[in-house]
Write an enzyme that holds these catalytic residues in place. Structure first.
Site, PDB file in Angstrom:
ATOM      1  N   SER A   6       0.766  -1.292   0.111  1.00 11.83           N
ATOM      2  CA  SER A   6      -0.114  -0.075  -0.004  1.00 11.83           C
ATOM      3  C   SER A   6       0.822   1.198   0.008  1.00 11.83           C
ATOM      4  O   SER A   6       1.583   1.591   0.840  1.00 11.83           O
ATOM      5  CB  SER A   6      -0.832   0.014   1.268  1.00 11.83           C
ATOM      6  OG  SER A   6      -1.473   1.420   1.364  1.00 11.83           O
ATOM      7  N   HIS A  31      -0.875  -1.198  -4.312  1.00 11.27           N
ATOM      8  CA  HIS A  31      -2.209  -0.922  -4.067  1.00 11.27           C
ATOM      9  C   HIS A  31      -2.310   0.738  -3.636  1.00 11.27           C
ATOM     10  O   HIS A  31      -1.672   1.197  -3.010  1.00 11.27           O
ATOM     11  CB  HIS A  31      -2.444  -1.604  -2.531  1.00 11.27           C
ATOM     12  CG  HIS A  31      -3.575  -1.547  -1.931  1.00 11.27           C
ATOM     13  ND1 HIS A  31      -4.861  -2.139  -2.123  1.00 11.27           N
ATOM     14  CD2 HIS A  31      -4.206  -0.821  -0.943  1.00 11.27           C
ATOM     15  CE1 HIS A  31      -5.897  -2.110  -1.572  1.00 11.27           C
ATOM     16  NE2 HIS A  31      -5.517  -0.974  -0.702  1.00 11.27           N
ATOM     17  N   ASP A  33      -4.833   3.742  -2.128  1.00 13.63           N
ATOM     18  CA  ASP A  33      -6.022   3.984  -1.324  1.00 13.63           C
ATOM     19  C   ASP A  33      -6.366   5.449  -1.456  1.00 13.63           C
ATOM     20  O   ASP A  33      -5.520   6.499  -1.298  1.00 13.63           O
ATOM     21  CB  ASP A  33      -5.207   3.794   0.290  1.00 13.63           C
ATOM     22  CG  ASP A  33      -5.143   2.547   0.485  1.00 13.63           C
ATOM     23  OD1 ASP A  33      -5.993   1.529   0.354  1.00 13.63           O
ATOM     24  OD2 ASP A  33      -3.949   2.008   1.079  1.00 13.63           O
ATOM     25  N   MET A  35      -9.036   8.130  -0.600  1.00 13.03           N
ATOM     26  CA  MET A  35      -9.966   8.552   0.541  1.00 13.03           C
ATOM     27  C   MET A  35     -10.325   9.899   0.332  1.00 13.03           C
ATOM     28  O   MET A  35      -9.792  10.790  -0.355  1.00 13.03           O
ATOM     29  CB  MET A  35      -9.232   8.460   1.860  1.00 13.03           C
ATOM     30  CG  MET A  35      -8.782   7.068   2.158  1.00 13.03           C
ATOM     31  SD  MET A  35      -7.824   7.213   3.712  1.00 13.03           S
ATOM     32  CE  MET A  35      -7.053   5.550   3.681  1.00 13.03           C
ATOM     33  N   HIS A  64      -8.148   0.918  -4.359  1.00 15.64           N
ATOM     34  CA  HIS A  64      -9.316   0.751  -3.490  1.00 15.64           C
ATOM     35  C   HIS A  64     -10.008   2.130  -3.207  1.00 15.64           C
ATOM     36  O   HIS A  64      -9.262   2.899  -2.595  1.00 15.64           O
ATOM     37  CB  HIS A  64      -8.489   0.467  -2.054  1.00 15.64           C
ATOM     38  CG  HIS A  64      -9.112   0.090  -0.946  1.00 15.64           C
ATOM     39  ND1 HIS A  64      -8.778  -0.087   0.168  1.00 15.64           N
ATOM     40  CD2 HIS A  64     -10.508   0.204  -0.819  1.00 15.64           C
ATOM     41  CE1 HIS A  64      -9.602  -0.456   1.004  1.00 15.64           C
ATOM     42  NE2 HIS A  64     -10.782  -0.345   0.670  1.00 15.64           N
ATOM     43  N   MET A  66     -12.127   4.434  -0.996  1.00 17.01           N
ATOM     44  CA  MET A  66     -12.862   4.615   0.129  1.00 17.01           C
ATOM     45  C   MET A  66     -13.520   5.999   0.161  1.00 17.01           C
ATOM     46  O   MET A  66     -13.024   6.940   0.889  1.00 17.01           O
ATOM     47  CB  MET A  66     -11.689   4.447   1.419  1.00 17.01           C
ATOM     48  CG  MET A  66     -11.332   3.070   1.649  1.00 17.01           C
ATOM     49  SD  MET A  66      -9.631   3.076   2.583  1.00 17.01           S
ATOM     50  CE  MET A  66      -8.490   3.201   1.054  1.00 17.01           C
ATOM     51  N   MET A 135     -11.665  -5.896   4.891  1.00 15.48           N
ATOM     52  CA  MET A 135     -10.890  -5.033   5.558  1.00 15.48           C
ATOM     53  C   MET A 135     -10.632  -5.734   7.024  1.00 15.48           C
ATOM     54  O   MET A 135     -11.261  -5.912   7.594  1.00 15.48           O
ATOM     55  CB  MET A 135     -11.572  -3.730   5.873  1.00 15.48           C
ATOM     56  CG  MET A 135     -11.816  -2.831   4.754  1.00 15.48           C
ATOM     57  SD  MET A 135     -10.224  -2.138   3.922  1.00 15.48           S
ATOM     58  CE  MET A 135      -9.355  -1.376   5.413  1.00 15.48           C
ATOM     59  N   GLY A 140      -9.388   4.076   6.769  1.00 10.34           N
ATOM     60  CA  GLY A 140      -9.236   5.475   6.815  1.00 10.34           C
ATOM     61  C   GLY A 140      -7.701   5.777   7.029  1.00 10.34           C
ATOM     62  O   GLY A 140      -7.117   6.890   6.911  1.00 10.34           O
ATOM     63  N   PHE A 141      -6.839   4.900   7.663  1.00 13.72           N
ATOM     64  CA  PHE A 141      -5.756   5.207   7.988  1.00 13.72           C
ATOM     65  C   PHE A 141      -4.726   3.918   8.103  1.00 13.72           C
ATOM     66  O   PHE A 141      -5.270   2.837   8.026  1.00 13.72           O
ATOM     67  CB  PHE A 141      -5.427   5.650   9.599  1.00 13.72           C
ATOM     68  CG  PHE A 141      -6.327   6.708   9.803  1.00 13.72           C
ATOM     69  CD1 PHE A 141      -6.034   8.158   9.491  1.00 13.72           C
ATOM     70  CD2 PHE A 141      -7.550   6.619  10.288  1.00 13.72           C
ATOM     71  CE1 PHE A 141      -6.567   9.454   9.823  1.00 13.72           C
ATOM     72  CE2 PHE A 141      -8.332   7.676  10.339  1.00 13.72           C
ATOM     73  CZ  PHE A 141      -7.939   9.185  10.137  1.00 13.72           C
ATOM     74  N   GLY A 142      -3.359   4.086   7.607  1.00 14.07           N
ATOM     75  CA  GLY A 142      -2.541   3.120   7.485  1.00 14.07           C
ATOM     76  C   GLY A 142      -2.004   2.979   9.079  1.00 14.07           C
ATOM     77  O   GLY A 142      -2.188   3.607   9.965  1.00 14.07           O
ATOM     78  N   GLY A 143      -1.286   1.854   9.341  1.00 17.60           N
ATOM     79  CA  GLY A 143      -0.671   1.637  10.655  1.00 17.60           C
ATOM     80  C   GLY A 143      -1.532   1.472  11.822  1.00 17.60           C
ATOM     81  O   GLY A 143      -1.114   1.566  12.948  1.00 17.60           O
ATOM     82  N   ASP A 173      -6.757  -6.641   3.832  1.00 22.00           N
ATOM     83  CA  ASP A 173      -6.156  -5.152   3.857  1.00 22.00           C
ATOM     84  C   ASP A 173      -6.456  -4.515   5.390  1.00 22.00           C
ATOM     85  O   ASP A 173      -7.264  -4.527   5.814  1.00 22.00           O
ATOM     86  CB  ASP A 173      -6.918  -4.268   2.741  1.00 22.00           C
ATOM     87  CG  ASP A 173      -6.237  -2.957   2.612  1.00 22.00           C
ATOM     88  OD1 ASP A 173      -5.201  -2.555   3.410  1.00 22.00           O
ATOM     89  OD2 ASP A 173      -6.846  -2.108   2.137  1.00 22.00           O
ATOM     90  N   GLY A 174      -5.025  -4.271   6.024  1.00 21.03           N
ATOM     91  CA  GLY A 174      -5.167  -3.422   7.230  1.00 21.03           C
ATOM     92  C   GLY A 174      -4.495  -4.226   8.320  1.00 21.03           C
ATOM     93  O   GLY A 174      -4.795  -5.429   8.571  1.00 21.03           O
ATOM     94  N   GLY A 195       1.191  -1.961   4.169  1.00 23.53           N
ATOM     95  CA  GLY A 195       1.746  -0.772   4.068  1.00 23.53           C
ATOM     96  C   GLY A 195       2.870  -0.542   4.957  1.00 23.53           C
ATOM     97  O   GLY A 195       4.224  -0.759   4.689  1.00 23.53           O
TER      98      GLY A 195
HETATM   99  C1  DX5 Z   1      -6.635   1.683   5.327  1.00 24.29           C
HETATM  100  C2  DX5 Z   1      -5.988   1.025   3.804  1.00 24.29           C
HETATM  101  C3  DX5 Z   1      -5.070   0.070   3.748  1.00 24.29           C
HETATM  102  C4  DX5 Z   1      -3.785   0.704   4.527  1.00 24.29           C
HETATM  103  C5  DX5 Z   1      -2.819  -0.443   4.812  1.00 24.29           C
HETATM  104  O1  DX5 Z   1      -7.671   2.275   5.076  1.00 24.29           O
HETATM  105  O2  DX5 Z   1      -7.081   0.649   3.053  1.00 24.29           O
HETATM  106  O3  DX5 Z   1      -4.743  -0.298   2.626  1.00 24.29           O
HETATM  107  O4  DX5 Z   1      -3.185   1.694   4.049  1.00 24.29           O
HETATM  108  O5  DX5 Z   1      -1.917  -0.074   5.592  1.00 24.29           O
HETATM  109  P1  DX5 Z   1      -1.283  -0.799   6.880  1.00 24.29           P
HETATM  110  O6  DX5 Z   1      -0.683  -1.884   6.400  1.00 24.29           O
HETATM  111  O7  DX5 Z   1      -0.190   0.152   7.574  1.00 24.29           O
HETATM  112  O8  DX5 Z   1      -2.443  -1.170   7.730  1.00 24.29           O
HETATM  113 ZN    ZN Z   2      -6.601  -0.282   0.993  1.00 21.66          ZN
END
Ligand code: DX5
Ligand code: ZN
Length: 213
Positions: A6, A31, A33, A35, A64, A66, A135, A140-143, A173-174, A195
């Site tokens: 990601s 990938h 994302d 948003m 993807h 969102m 999911m 909404g957020f990575g990490g 994913d996530g 990610g």
């Molecule tokens: C979350 C995204 C994911 C995210 C994955 O809303 O759809 O793709 O960026 O990142 P990690 O692996 O850091 O959870």
């Molecule tokens: Zn994603």
């Protein structure tokens, strides 16, 4: 099993370098994302960047969405040549219509499910899908921290798809990392998105390998 880094966790100042690095490290898909600040409480990037990335990417691009009303961007995805597109089940009123738009435009069509949305909501449409994105965090957020509630959903989806759509790919994913990947693979995940796990270490190749083994 395919690995889809990601780009949300990549260094945005050096995107081309980051893309080349994950390609060389063995990534199968990129990938992206998207948003919109409505469907999820965060903003990322839009069509110009998707287009630019698709131009230089040597591996398939997986978008993807969102966003609320993803339908207004689907034909543009086909024009840009995006390979995989997922839209959230929770974001559209007429899911089957949007899936057929994607499919007739020659794009691999997927539906993404939030952690709290049951797999059974996809049963009627499952035979028509190319892939499902489960999911394992709230989007909404990575990490974020991986939610194990995805495991029974993955098991159920794999089982049902085995009866109605054997070619279906399942993407998770996530919060994916080397600790949860083995169980995800065992339960039938075909694509793992990661990610933070990949980009927060300098050796991307080793990180990707860590997901596969
Ligand atoms: C979350 C995204 C994911 C995210 C994955 O809303 O759809 O793709 O960026 O990142 P990690 O692996 O850091 O959870
Ligand atoms: Zn994603």
């Amino acid at each position: 099993m395919k690995v889809a880094p990601s780009l949300l966790a990549a260094n945005f100042l050096h995107l081309e370098r980051e893309i080349r690095a994950v390609e060389e490290a063995g990534a199968d898909l990129l990938h992206l994302d998207i948003m919109d600040g409505h469907f999820v409480p965060n903003l990322t990037f839009g069509l110009p960047l998707i287009k630019t990335i698709k131009k230089i990417s040597r591996i398939p691009v997986d978008v993807h969405f969102m966003v609320t009303n993803p339908e207004q961007y689907l034909l543009e995805m086909a024009e840009i040549g995006v390979d995989y597109v997922s839209i959230h089940q929770e974001s559209v009123w007429h899911l089957q219509r949007q899936i057929s738009v994607l499919k007739s435009a020659g794009v691999k069509a997927g539906v993404a499910l939030n952690p709290a949305t049951p797999v059974i909501t996809l049963y009627p449409i499952l035979p028509e899908l190319d892939f499902v994105l489960l999911m394992s965090v709230n989007p909404g957020f990575g990490g974020q921290k991986f939610l194990p509630m995805v495991y029974p959903k993955l098991r159920e989806l794999k089982e049902y798809a085995g009866r109605v759509n054997q070619g279906l790919e399942i993407e998770v994913d996530g919060g994916v990392n080397n600790l949860n990947a083995p169980q995800l693979i065992e339960l039938g995940a075909d694509i793992l998105v990661a990610g933070t796990y990949i980009f927060s270490h300098s050796d991307y190749k080793q990180q990707i390998l860590g997901l596969r083994t």
